[in-house]
Scaffold this active site. Structure first.
Site, short mmCIF file in Angstrom:
data_model
loop_
_atom_site.label_atom_id
_atom_site.label_comp_id
_atom_site.label_asym_id
_atom_site.label_seq_id
_atom_site.Cartn_x
_atom_site.Cartn_y
_atom_site.Cartn_z
N ARG A 104 0.84 -1.22 0.00
CA ARG A 104 0.00 0.00 0.00
C ARG A 104 0.87 1.26 0.00
O ARG A 104 0.56 2.24 0.67
CB ARG A 104 -0.94 0.05 1.21
CG ARG A 104 -1.95 -1.07 1.26
CD ARG A 104 -2.96 -0.98 0.11
NE ARG A 104 -4.03 -1.94 0.27
CZ ARG A 104 -3.98 -3.22 -0.14
NH1 ARG A 104 -2.89 -3.68 -0.74
NH2 ARG A 104 -5.01 -4.01 0.03
N SER A 112 -10.75 -0.72 2.91
CA SER A 112 -10.05 -0.77 4.20
C SER A 112 -9.67 0.64 4.62
O SER A 112 -9.02 1.35 3.86
CB SER A 112 -8.77 -1.60 4.09
OG SER A 112 -9.05 -2.91 3.65
N GLU A 132 -5.03 3.92 5.74
CA GLU A 132 -4.79 3.68 4.31
C GLU A 132 -5.44 4.80 3.50
O GLU A 132 -4.89 5.29 2.51
CB GLU A 132 -5.37 2.33 3.88
CG GLU A 132 -5.26 2.13 2.38
CD GLU A 132 -5.97 0.89 1.86
OE1 GLU A 132 -5.67 -0.22 2.31
OE2 GLU A 132 -6.81 1.06 0.95
P1 FAD Z 1 -8.96 8.30 -5.71
O1 FAD Z 1 -9.62 7.86 -4.46
O2 FAD Z 1 -9.64 9.29 -6.56
O3 FAD Z 1 -7.51 8.83 -5.33
C1 FAD Z 1 -6.68 8.12 -4.45
C2 FAD Z 1 -5.31 8.83 -4.37
O4 FAD Z 1 -4.66 8.74 -5.62
C3 FAD Z 1 -5.42 10.33 -4.08
O5 FAD Z 1 -4.28 10.69 -3.33
C4 FAD Z 1 -5.37 10.96 -5.46
O6 FAD Z 1 -4.87 12.29 -5.43
C5 FAD Z 1 -4.42 10.03 -6.18
N1 FAD Z 1 -4.68 9.90 -7.62
C6 FAD Z 1 -5.78 9.39 -8.21
N2 FAD Z 1 -5.63 9.37 -9.55
C7 FAD Z 1 -4.41 9.89 -9.82
C8 FAD Z 1 -3.68 10.16 -11.01
N3 FAD Z 1 -4.16 9.88 -12.23
N4 FAD Z 1 -2.45 10.73 -10.89
C9 FAD Z 1 -1.95 11.02 -9.67
N5 FAD Z 1 -2.58 10.81 -8.51
C10 FAD Z 1 -3.79 10.24 -8.58
N6 FAD Z 1 -7.63 -0.92 -2.54
C11 FAD Z 1 -6.78 -1.97 -2.61
O7 FAD Z 1 -5.56 -1.78 -2.73
N7 FAD Z 1 -7.22 -3.25 -2.54
C12 FAD Z 1 -8.52 -3.56 -2.40
O8 FAD Z 1 -8.89 -4.72 -2.34
C13 FAD Z 1 -9.46 -2.47 -2.32
N8 FAD Z 1 -10.78 -2.72 -2.16
C14 FAD Z 1 -11.66 -1.67 -2.07
C15 FAD Z 1 -13.02 -1.95 -1.93
C16 FAD Z 1 -13.94 -0.93 -1.85
C17 FAD Z 1 -15.41 -1.25 -1.67
C18 FAD Z 1 -13.51 0.42 -1.96
C19 FAD Z 1 -14.51 1.54 -1.93
C20 FAD Z 1 -12.17 0.71 -2.10
C21 FAD Z 1 -11.21 -0.33 -2.16
N9 FAD Z 1 -9.84 -0.09 -2.31
C22 FAD Z 1 -8.96 -1.14 -2.41
C23 FAD Z 1 -9.33 1.29 -2.38
C24 FAD Z 1 -9.42 1.91 -3.80
O9 FAD Z 1 -10.22 1.13 -4.64
C25 FAD Z 1 -8.05 2.06 -4.45
O10 FAD Z 1 -7.18 2.81 -3.63
C26 FAD Z 1 -8.12 2.72 -5.83
O11 FAD Z 1 -6.87 2.63 -6.47
C27 FAD Z 1 -8.53 4.19 -5.75
O12 FAD Z 1 -8.79 4.65 -7.06
P2 FAD Z 1 -9.52 6.02 -7.34
O13 FAD Z 1 -9.47 6.26 -8.80
O14 FAD Z 1 -10.86 6.01 -6.72
O15 FAD Z 1 -8.56 7.03 -6.59
N1 EPU Z 2 -10.95 -10.24 10.33
C1 EPU Z 2 -11.63 -10.29 11.53
N2 EPU Z 2 -12.71 -9.46 11.69
C2 EPU Z 2 -13.12 -8.60 10.73
C3 EPU Z 2 -12.41 -8.55 9.51
C4 EPU Z 2 -11.31 -9.38 9.34
O1 EPU Z 2 -11.30 -11.04 12.42
O2 EPU Z 2 -14.10 -7.89 10.96
C5 EPU Z 2 -9.79 -11.15 10.16
C6 EPU Z 2 -10.22 -12.52 9.66
O3 EPU Z 2 -9.49 -13.45 10.38
C7 EPU Z 2 -9.72 -12.59 8.24
C8 EPU Z 2 -8.54 -11.62 8.26
O4 EPU Z 2 -8.90 -10.63 9.23
O5 EPU Z 2 -9.34 -13.87 7.90
C9 EPU Z 2 -8.30 -10.94 6.93
O6 EPU Z 2 -9.53 -10.36 6.47
P1 EPU Z 2 -9.83 -10.19 4.93
O7 EPU Z 2 -9.50 -11.44 4.20
O8 EPU Z 2 -11.19 -9.62 4.78
O9 EPU Z 2 -8.74 -9.16 4.46
P2 EPU Z 2 -8.18 -7.83 5.12
O10 EPU Z 2 -6.81 -8.13 5.65
O11 EPU Z 2 -9.16 -7.22 6.05
C10 EPU Z 2 -6.92 -7.08 2.96
C11 EPU Z 2 -6.81 -5.81 2.20
C12 EPU Z 2 -8.01 -5.64 1.27
C13 EPU Z 2 -8.01 -6.81 0.29
C14 EPU Z 2 -8.12 -8.12 1.08
C15 EPU Z 2 -8.01 -9.33 0.19
C16 EPU Z 2 -5.52 -4.26 3.54
C17 EPU Z 2 -5.53 -3.06 4.41
N3 EPU Z 2 -6.71 -4.68 3.11
O12 EPU Z 2 -8.06 -6.93 3.82
O13 EPU Z 2 -7.86 -4.43 0.55
O14 EPU Z 2 -9.09 -6.72 -0.59
O15 EPU Z 2 -7.05 -8.17 2.06
O16 EPU Z 2 -6.70 -9.49 -0.23
O17 EPU Z 2 -4.46 -4.79 3.25
C18 EPU Z 2 -8.32 -2.10 0.64
O18 EPU Z 2 -7.11 -1.93 0.64
O19 EPU Z 2 -9.15 -1.15 0.61
C19 EPU Z 2 -8.84 -3.47 0.66
C20 EPU Z 2 -10.14 -3.76 0.71
#
Ligand code: FAD
Ligand code: EPU
Length: 343
Positions: free
Chosen positions: A170, A244, A339
């Protein structure tokens, strides 16, 4: 003609659904338009020096706590093209405004491997390198070859190779030295024509077994990730959130052994000398899962996700996150880090 507005609500442009305004908003649809935007009076007029800039994608990793006193440039540069090809690989360049899931769907449907585990992550391609998006054992940095962008302070084009992007968990150079300095216009990725599935994380293997699949296709992995994510994560069009809210912390051996003594059922993943602890587990066991104060809450199916049930302000969500952070510290001695980008 560039679309421009003054005093614009950002509510449709962030997945938390926070109702704040930006002084100025430009929609950037072609890379050539950057010079046109920078020649606008907002950037050349008397108060241009005071003008801070925020590049926005889909706003799925941002929490606005106030009106944005400055200029938002919303990246909407689209287009995907094949740059090069070998027997094993295919190099794709995707515009920074392409929706990440559309790129995933493009690669899966063309039999190209590499980002199928990153199915259904919201946001744009241009934001993927910023925090090096990751899920299910894969990170964007594994396939990004280079980024093309514009340095907003130096006012010059730049290209950074994978190493120069400094990808980590991240993390990247765009969250450190180049924070808010570069507007990414396109990303080049290397996809593989040879498929080596990565089913080891987060229940993929179990789901393959359930479906009786021994030799999964790229589509199988993508479908399974899609199903797991749909079951766990709130859809921002129903409940405002940014995924997250915190990163998963890592601790050293000594600290881990003490934690394990005090909390024998703690979850962890070993990473060499370090131990990664799921922040969701810590937050749940500090008693926050399902908590709600007015419209700000901690999601009841995944404690790592903070949610806006309707009319919460960014300040309310931030205040809740700070309470969670200190309560986790008080109980476990671990300081969890945000994050989500707080603006
Ligand atoms: P924004 O939120 O618009 O911007 C994020 C940051 O990037 C800001 O600092 C912005 O200034 C900068 N930025 C955006 N575009 C550009 C550009 N073109 N040039 C320079 N800077 C830029 N993230 C994960 O890593 N793994 C996950 O599994 C994950 N699951 C998610 C699930 C949900 C339901 C949600 C809502 C979010 C999740 N995220 C996850 C977070 C998010 O999807 C990512 O961080 C994604 O890359 C953000 O994209 P965005 O276009 O919305 O960026
Ligand atoms: N857990 C709990 N309680 C909860 C949630 C999670 O106990 O309420 C424990 C469970 O044991 C579970 C473990 O945490 O097995 C991991 O949970 P999960 O698999 O849901 O993944 P996470 O670690 O919470 C990370 C990333 C996600 C990504 C998933 C899958 C980060 C900060 N988050 O979540 O990314 O989608 O793994 O790889 O690393 C994001 O960055 O926005 C994001 C959603």
């Amino acid at each position: 003609m560039i679309e421009y507005g003054k005093n614009i609500s950002l509510r449709p442009f962030n997945t938390f659904g926070i109702d704040v305004k930006a002084d100025h908003l430009f929609h950037l649809r072609r890379r050539e338009e950057i010079s046109e935007i920078l020649a606008h009076r907002v950037f050349t007029g008397a108060s241009a020096g005071m003008n801070s800039v925020l590049v926005l994608g889909q706003g799925s990793n941002i929490l606005f706590t106030n009106d944005f006193r400055g200029t938002v440039i919303r990246n909407e540069i689209t287009g995907v093209r094949v740059l090069d090809e070998s027997e094993e690989s295919l190099f794709l360049e995707a515009g920074a405004g392409v929706i990440w899931q559309e790129l995933v769907e493009y690669t899966v449907s063309h039999g190209l491997a590499g980002i199928e585990n990153l199915t259904l992550i919201p946001g744009t391609v241009g934001a993927a390198p910023i925090q090096n998006i990751g899920a299910y054992g894969v990170e964007a940095g594994d396939v990004i070859v280079r980024i093309n962008g514009f340095h907003l302070e130096k006012r010059e084009w730049l290209m950074l190779g994978n190493k120069e992007c400094g990808f980590g968990y991240r993390d990247s150079i765009f969250k450190r030295e180049l924070r808010n300095k570069v507007l990414i216009t396109s990303v080049v990725l290397r996809l593989s024509k040879v498929f080596r599935p990565k089913p080891d994380y987060g229940g993929i293997k179990e789901e393959l077994a359930k479906r009786d699949i021994t030799n999964p296709s790229i589509r199988d992995i993508s479908d399974i990730v899609l199903q797991i994510r749909r079951a766990k994560l709130p859809d921002p069009s129903d409940i405002g959130n940014a995924g997250s809210f915190f990163k998963n912390p890592t601790v050293g051996k000594g600290e881990f052994e003490n934690l394990l003594k005090a909390f024998p059922d703690i979850r962890y993943y070993r990473q060499g000398e370090l131990y990664k602890i799921p922040a969701g587990w810590l937050i749940e066991h500090a008693g926050w899962k399902g908590y709600r104060l007015d419209d700000a809450g901690c999601y009841d199916r995944q404690a790592l996700i903070l949610v806006n049930y309707g009319r919460a302000t960014g300040e309310e969500i931030l205040a809740l996150s700070e309470k969670i952070k200190s309560s986790v510290f008080n109980k476990f001695g671990i300081m969890i880090e945000r994050e989500v980008n707080v603006i």
